[in-house]
Scaffold this motif. Sequence first.
Motif, PDB file in Angstrom:
ATOM      1  N   UNK A  68     -12.699  -2.474  -4.680  1.00 56.32           N
ATOM      2  CA  UNK A  68     -12.719  -3.862  -4.193  1.00 56.32           C
ATOM      3  C   UNK A  68     -12.544  -4.814  -5.369  1.00 56.32           C
ATOM      4  N   UNK A  69     -11.717  -5.826  -5.146  1.00 52.86           N
ATOM      5  CA  UNK A  69     -11.497  -6.864  -6.154  1.00 52.86           C
ATOM      6  C   UNK A  69     -12.183  -8.120  -5.645  1.00 52.86           C
ATOM      7  N   UNK A  70     -13.108  -8.656  -6.419  1.00 54.01           N
ATOM      8  CA  UNK A  70     -13.915  -9.776  -5.942  1.00 54.01           C
ATOM      9  C   UNK A  70     -13.919 -10.923  -6.939  1.00 54.01           C
ATOM     10  N   UNK A  71     -13.934 -12.139  -6.409  1.00 53.61           N
ATOM     11  CA  UNK A  71     -14.120 -13.321  -7.251  1.00 53.61           C
ATOM     12  C   UNK A  71     -14.651 -14.472  -6.397  1.00 53.61           C
ATOM     13  N   UNK A  72     -15.267 -15.414  -7.066  1.00 52.15           N
ATOM     14  CA  UNK A  72     -15.776 -16.606  -6.385  1.00 52.15           C
ATOM     15  C   UNK A  72     -14.716 -17.688  -6.492  1.00 52.15           C
ATOM     16  N   UNK A  73     -14.000 -17.918  -5.406  1.00 48.29           N
ATOM     17  CA  UNK A  73     -12.896 -18.868  -5.409  1.00 48.29           C
ATOM     18  C   UNK A  73     -13.428 -20.302  -5.356  1.00 48.29           C
ATOM     19  N   UNK A  74     -12.821 -21.182  -6.137  1.00 47.31           N
ATOM     20  CA  UNK A  74     -13.285 -22.567  -6.213  1.00 47.31           C
ATOM     21  C   UNK A  74     -13.158 -23.341  -4.919  1.00 47.31           C
ATOM     22  N   UNK A  75     -12.323 -22.879  -4.004  1.00 44.90           N
ATOM     23  CA  UNK A  75     -12.152 -23.537  -2.704  1.00 44.90           C
ATOM     24  C   UNK A  75     -12.552 -22.610  -1.563  1.00 44.90           C
ATOM     25  N   UNK A  76     -12.128 -21.353  -1.621  1.00 47.65           N
ATOM     26  CA  UNK A  76     -12.333 -20.423  -0.508  1.00 47.65           C
ATOM     27  C   UNK A  76     -13.686 -19.745  -0.542  1.00 47.65           C
ATOM     28  N   UNK A  77     -14.399 -19.843  -1.669  1.00 47.10           N
ATOM     29  CA  UNK A  77     -15.695 -19.180  -1.773  1.00 47.10           C
ATOM     30  C   UNK A  77     -15.548 -17.727  -2.196  1.00 47.10           C
ATOM     31  N   UNK A  78     -16.488 -16.877  -1.763  1.00 43.25           N
ATOM     32  CA  UNK A  78     -16.480 -15.476  -2.166  1.00 43.25           C
ATOM     33  C   UNK A  78     -15.307 -14.735  -1.504  1.00 43.25           C
ATOM     34  N   UNK A  79     -14.487 -14.098  -2.326  1.00 42.07           N
ATOM     35  CA  UNK A  79     -13.329 -13.340  -1.865  1.00 42.07           C
ATOM     36  C   UNK A  79     -13.518 -11.876  -2.257  1.00 42.07           C
ATOM     37  N   UNK A  80     -13.221 -10.973  -1.330  1.00 41.17           N
ATOM     38  CA  UNK A  80     -13.290  -9.544  -1.608  1.00 41.17           C
ATOM     39  C   UNK A  80     -12.100  -8.867  -0.942  1.00 41.17           C
ATOM     40  N   UNK A  81     -11.268  -8.221  -1.752  1.00 45.14           N
ATOM     41  CA  UNK A  81     -10.059  -7.564  -1.248  1.00 45.14           C
ATOM     42  C   UNK A  81     -10.069  -6.101  -1.667  1.00 45.14           C
ATOM     43  N   UNK A  82      -9.831  -5.215  -0.725  1.00 43.52           N
ATOM     44  CA  UNK A  82      -9.747  -3.788  -1.014  1.00 43.52           C
ATOM     45  C   UNK A  82      -8.373  -3.496  -1.609  1.00 43.52           C
ATOM     46  N   UNK A  83      -8.342  -3.092  -2.862  1.00 44.65           N
ATOM     47  CA  UNK A  83      -7.062  -2.844  -3.528  1.00 44.65           C
ATOM     48  C   UNK A  83      -6.264  -1.746  -2.845  1.00 44.65           C
TER      49      UNK A  83
END
Length: 441
Positions: free
Chosen positions: A151-166
């Motif tokens: 999983x690739x995760x980051x706290x997006x400045x607009x969208x909030x917490x993002x988690x994507x399964x690579x």
Amino acid sequence: MTTTRFAPSPTGYIHVGNLRTALMNYLIARKAGGTFILRIDDTDPERSKEEYVDAIKQDLDWLGLHWDRVERQSDRLDRYAEAADKLREMGRFYEAFETPTELDLKRKKQLNMGKPPVYDRAALNLSDAEKDALRAERGNGVWRFKLDHERIEWNDGILGEISIDAASVSDPVLIRGDGQVLYTIASVVDDTEMGVTDVVRGSDHVTNTATQIQIIEALGGACPRFAHHSLLTGPQGEALSKRLGTLALRDLREQGVQPMALLSLMARLGSSDPVELRSDMAELIDGFDVTRFGSAPTKFDVQDLFPLTAKHLQSLPLADVAEAVADAGVPADLAEPFWAMARENITTLADLKGWWDLCRDGAEPLIADEDRDFVAEAVALLPEGPFDGETWGKWTTAVKDATGRKGKALFMPLRKALTGMERGPEMATLLPLLQVIRARS
């Protein structure tokens, strides 16, 4: 230090969608006292044109979005080659040879089996001999980055917490078969080496961001803070992509849109803050907060720019529009009273000529049959010029006393007779200009 960038490809004129990205990155940098880089993404030699590079700079200059330095990706191809070599040495870069038709068949097969249409990494199983044979048959293959399936995760400045399964994403192609370096790796190398700390771009780049985070980490770089703004739609929610050709910044400029009107709208559109006309860039910078923007598609109506343009023009002194007033044909000694009259009655500066034509040449009188005798009597009471700001009031008082008319029945026929229009500037400010011009003719 905060560093942002605007990275247009010089393959066409920039439009309102591009501007949204440019403005947000600019405002973040300026609010933090940081650096704003204009990066020309010109790795495609066939589509990139120098005329568009010049046009991009002209449009940004017109808006007052001044960059601190310019970088060009075509000057940095050696840096991308070094990064590619590093990825090869790490076993994270591999050559693949499928044709577009073969890839399409694979995707359809996966979809029919209920699987995500992700590249199957068949190229990893090729022997050296098989690769040599494919190169001889098809030429060089593309180079793909091998994602770690996590999983690739980051706290997006607009969208909030993002988690994507690579594992749900295909290994991205970073270099084409013809050797052209693609955006995904070039942008990573640039952002890392130029110390970019904040990246704001459209929500259509979310998947790109996920793959780029892994590439950044593989190359030992530091990930910037990412924020993905919503995409613009038309006023009815329709896709804007087909209309962007008519929403180029230079087209809006040609239509008379003022920079501060455009910037004021784009700096708030899609946020929780109301759109308000700002007087200068400092106000825009001070009030900007990227976290106040939402993720929902944002409606953009070009017609919203014109009331803001009109309001902005009303606030300007003559000095700021003197060239436009002169271009309309207004003599220098009449410029001040003319602008005082016209400023409240124009939408764009192009409207000035029509008002000057009226002052210089007069207009075809608009007189109803029932008002003809009244207008004739009123004109006979018109005093000798030159007129001033009090003439209209004195004249209409005299006409009222002589005819008994008052209110709209008094003022409207006189306005229509003098201007050929039912509405317009205050007649007290317009009448002196009409008289002065007639006295000169």
